[in-house]
Design a protein around this motif. Structure first.
Motif, PDB file in Angstrom:
ATOM      1  N   THR A 100    -127.524  65.911  14.021  1.00 28.32           N
ATOM      2  CA  THR A 100    -128.299  65.266  15.075  1.00 28.32           C
ATOM      3  C   THR A 100    -127.425  64.988  16.293  1.00 28.32           C
ATOM      4  O   THR A 100    -126.331  64.442  16.157  1.00 28.32           O
ATOM      5  CB  THR A 100    -128.899  63.941  14.576  1.00 28.32           C
ATOM      6  OG1 THR A 100    -129.776  64.213  13.477  1.00 28.32           O
ATOM      7  CG2 THR A 100    -129.687  63.251  15.675  1.00 28.32           C
ATOM      8  N   GLY A 101    -127.905  65.377  17.468  1.00 29.23           N
ATOM      9  CA  GLY A 101    -127.274  64.994  18.714  1.00 29.23           C
ATOM     10  C   GLY A 101    -126.050  65.809  19.093  1.00 29.23           C
ATOM     11  O   GLY A 101    -125.728  66.844  18.508  1.00 29.23           O
ATOM     12  N   ARG A 202    -135.413  59.653  13.550  1.00 30.93           N
ATOM     13  CA  ARG A 202    -135.722  58.654  14.567  1.00 30.93           C
ATOM     14  C   ARG A 202    -135.518  59.183  15.980  1.00 30.93           C
ATOM     15  O   ARG A 202    -136.399  59.043  16.836  1.00 30.93           O
ATOM     16  CB  ARG A 202    -134.861  57.412  14.352  1.00 30.93           C
ATOM     17  CG  ARG A 202    -135.223  56.270  15.288  1.00 30.93           C
ATOM     18  CD  ARG A 202    -134.292  55.091  15.145  1.00 30.93           C
ATOM     19  NE  ARG A 202    -133.024  55.300  15.847  1.00 30.93           N
ATOM     20  CZ  ARG A 202    -132.184  54.319  16.166  1.00 30.93           C
ATOM     21  NH1 ARG A 202    -132.461  53.078  15.815  1.00 30.93           N
ATOM     22  NH2 ARG A 202    -131.067  54.578  16.805  1.00 30.93           N
ATOM     23  N   VAL A 203    -134.368  59.782  16.258  1.00 20.75           N
ATOM     24  CA  VAL A 203    -134.044  60.198  17.621  1.00 20.75           C
ATOM     25  C   VAL A 203    -135.027  61.248  18.116  1.00 20.75           C
ATOM     26  O   VAL A 203    -135.596  61.130  19.216  1.00 20.75           O
ATOM     27  CB  VAL A 203    -132.598  60.724  17.710  1.00 20.75           C
ATOM     28  CG1 VAL A 203    -132.327  61.292  19.109  1.00 20.75           C
ATOM     29  CG2 VAL A 203    -131.609  59.602  17.413  1.00 20.75           C
ATOM     30  N   ASN A 207    -137.723  61.049  21.093  1.00 22.74           N
ATOM     31  CA  ASN A 207    -137.638  62.089  22.129  1.00 22.74           C
ATOM     32  C   ASN A 207    -138.964  62.826  22.299  1.00 22.74           C
ATOM     33  O   ASN A 207    -139.299  63.258  23.408  1.00 22.74           O
ATOM     34  CB  ASN A 207    -136.538  63.089  21.799  1.00 22.74           C
ATOM     35  CG  ASN A 207    -135.146  62.536  22.015  1.00 22.74           C
ATOM     36  OD1 ASN A 207    -134.980  61.432  22.543  1.00 22.74           O
ATOM     37  ND2 ASN A 207    -134.147  63.289  21.602  1.00 22.74           N
ATOM     38  N   GLU A 326    -129.509  59.477  24.493  1.00 20.41           N
ATOM     39  CA  GLU A 326    -129.207  58.973  23.159  1.00 20.41           C
ATOM     40  C   GLU A 326    -128.920  57.472  23.182  1.00 20.41           C
ATOM     41  O   GLU A 326    -129.325  56.739  22.270  1.00 20.41           O
ATOM     42  CB  GLU A 326    -128.040  59.765  22.560  1.00 20.41           C
ATOM     43  CG  GLU A 326    -128.414  61.213  22.223  1.00 20.41           C
ATOM     44  CD  GLU A 326    -127.315  61.973  21.498  1.00 20.41           C
ATOM     45  OE1 GLU A 326    -126.318  61.341  21.089  1.00 20.41           O
ATOM     46  OE2 GLU A 326    -127.446  63.197  21.339  1.00 20.41           O
ATOM     47  N   VAL A 329    -132.345  55.668  23.762  1.00 23.34           N
ATOM     48  CA  VAL A 329    -133.173  55.647  22.557  1.00 23.34           C
ATOM     49  C   VAL A 329    -132.737  54.506  21.640  1.00 23.34           C
ATOM     50  O   VAL A 329    -133.571  53.758  21.108  1.00 23.34           O
ATOM     51  CB  VAL A 329    -133.096  57.001  21.828  1.00 23.34           C
ATOM     52  CG1 VAL A 329    -133.700  56.890  20.425  1.00 23.34           C
ATOM     53  CG2 VAL A 329    -133.839  58.069  22.623  1.00 23.34           C
ATOM     54  N   ASP A 330    -131.424  54.360  21.453  1.00 26.26           N
ATOM     55  CA  ASP A 330    -130.927  53.249  20.629  1.00 26.26           C
ATOM     56  C   ASP A 330    -131.342  51.909  21.224  1.00 26.26           C
ATOM     57  O   ASP A 330    -131.786  51.007  20.503  1.00 26.26           O
ATOM     58  CB  ASP A 330    -129.404  53.319  20.526  1.00 26.26           C
ATOM     59  CG  ASP A 330    -128.931  54.444  19.627  1.00 26.26           C
ATOM     60  OD1 ASP A 330    -129.740  54.961  18.830  1.00 26.26           O
ATOM     61  OD2 ASP A 330    -127.745  54.818  19.725  1.00 26.26           O
TER      62      ASP A 330
END
Length: 385
Positions: A100-101, A202-203, A207, A326, A329-330
């Motif tokens: 992820t990411g 989640r991310v 998104n 990112e 989002v957190d």
């Protein structure tokens, strides 16, 4: 080899492989460290040669969970920030990068340098790496896992090069399709995580609600298929059955359709250019159905236009867009900022970067990308306070 095995794409890849043990063997598994017990269960089930954990300090937890899951043949265990990169450089037929990411960038580069076929679910590494990644790949070495980019690859078998007028990138519209900007002001993380079609982490789920994910997919498609970002049209397709298409210069459009099931593009990525028999169920043509398409509301959802802007600028701009997102989002999931602040903050960070500090494609390097990513995260964190 499966990197990011405990996430949504990783676990579904395990399901695909588990049903076809006669044709596939997982030689290595890795995860970030947030779900060590699940990683240990996978290791006990698939008996890889090597397991990687990108965080340190989880060795005892892993071995305890491994033995509890019935594991017998202990794999080599690699822990630390370079674990994914080290595994990606090992010998394998296919490396599936489902990290992820932006953390997936170095593993992507390592797999390409090793000459391994790279099945890429980690779109962020291509987006932020840009031509550093795209130009490193040999012809056919990069294979898309995202359903939209898999659809493009399938449709482009019907024609390519100068025959292509545009790519048609479909979007479900997320949980807030049809809402106004004013209506989005008070949405909660729980509402944003309730995606109407896909089961994801989640991310990527957040998104998808902001449509940042569609912007990242646009940038990924431009790099994968050498198309100008302005020649990619995003349309909203709530049923998520048509996964994208290609419009040709004669006016014909070829689109790929299948029920929303990631096992199909995963299976295709593992066997490309061949198809995997019965990877997923097809459409039920015995039932009446309707597929609809709507123009994207860019005023309410500006993320795609932000991505186009970053794509036109090239260089470090996409890394800044992704890094800022990112952090936002957190902050949203932790209740520190509202939903609309995600794209508003990304826009401000991108503006500041393009005004000062931007590195273009000609000067792009891994160091420049990582520095831009780090700056964007710091600046977004400041703004989210």
């Amino acid at each position: 080899m499966l990197l990011g095995s405990t996430g949504s794409i990783g676990t579904q890849t395990c399901e695909v492989v588990d049903a076809r043990r006669d044709g596939f063997r997982i030689v290595a598994l890795s995860a970030g460290g947030g779900q060590v017990a699940r990683l240990a269960e996978q290791a006990a089930r698939f008996a890889p040669q090597v397991v990687g954990i990108a965080a340190e300090g989880h060795e005892d937890e892993f071995w305890t969970a491994f033995e509890a899951a019935g594991g017998t043949d202990r794999p080599a265990l690699v822990c630390g920030p370079a674990a994914n990169e080290e595994l990606a450089a090992m010998n394998a037929d296919v490396v599936l990068n489902a990290i992820t990411g932006s953390a997936g960038l170095m593993a992507t580069l390592a797999a390409l340098d090793a000459g391994t076929t790279l099945a890429l679910a980690n779109k962020e590494s291509l987006v932020i790496g840009g031509h550093l990644v795209a130009d490193r790949a040999r012809p056919g070495q990069l294979v898309a896992v995202d359903s939209e980019h898999s659809a493009f690859a399938q449709c482009l078998r019907g024609g390519g090069g100068r025959e292509v007028r545009r790519l048609v990138l479909t979007a479900s519209g997320g949980p807030f399709r049809g809402m106004t900007r004013a209506q989005l002001a008070d949405v909660t993380p729980e509402q944003a995580l309730a995606h109407p079609t896909w089961r994801m982490g989640r991310v990527i789920t957040i998104n998808s609600a902001t449509l940042v994910n569609k912007g990242l997919e646009l940038l990924e498609a431009a790099l994968l298929y050498d198309v100008d970002p302005d020649d990619i049209t995003v349309v909203v397709h709530p049923q998520s059955v048509v996964h994208s298409g290609v419009e040709f210069y004669d006016g014909a459009t070829i689109m790929q359709a299948s029920p929303p099931d990631m096992r199909l593009p995963i299976g295709l990525a593992l066997t490309w250019p061949d198809r995997m028999p019965d990877a997923a169920a097809g459409c039920d043509w015995s039932q009446a159905t309707a597929w609809t398409f709507e123009p994207l509301d860019s005023q309410t959802f500006p993320a795609v236009d932000l991505a186009r802007r970053a794509g036109r600028a090239g260089g470090t701009a996409p890394a800044v867009l992704n890094g800022a997102n990112e952090i936002c989002v957190d902050a949203f999931c932790e209740g520190r900022v509202g939903f609309l602040a995600i794209t508003d903050t990304i826009a401000r960070v991108l503006d500041e970067h393009l005004a000062s500090g931007h590195v273009g494609d000609d000067g792009l390097s891994v160091e420049a990308v990582l520095a831009a990513d780090a700056w964007a995260r710091r600046r977004a964190a400041q703004l989210c306070r």
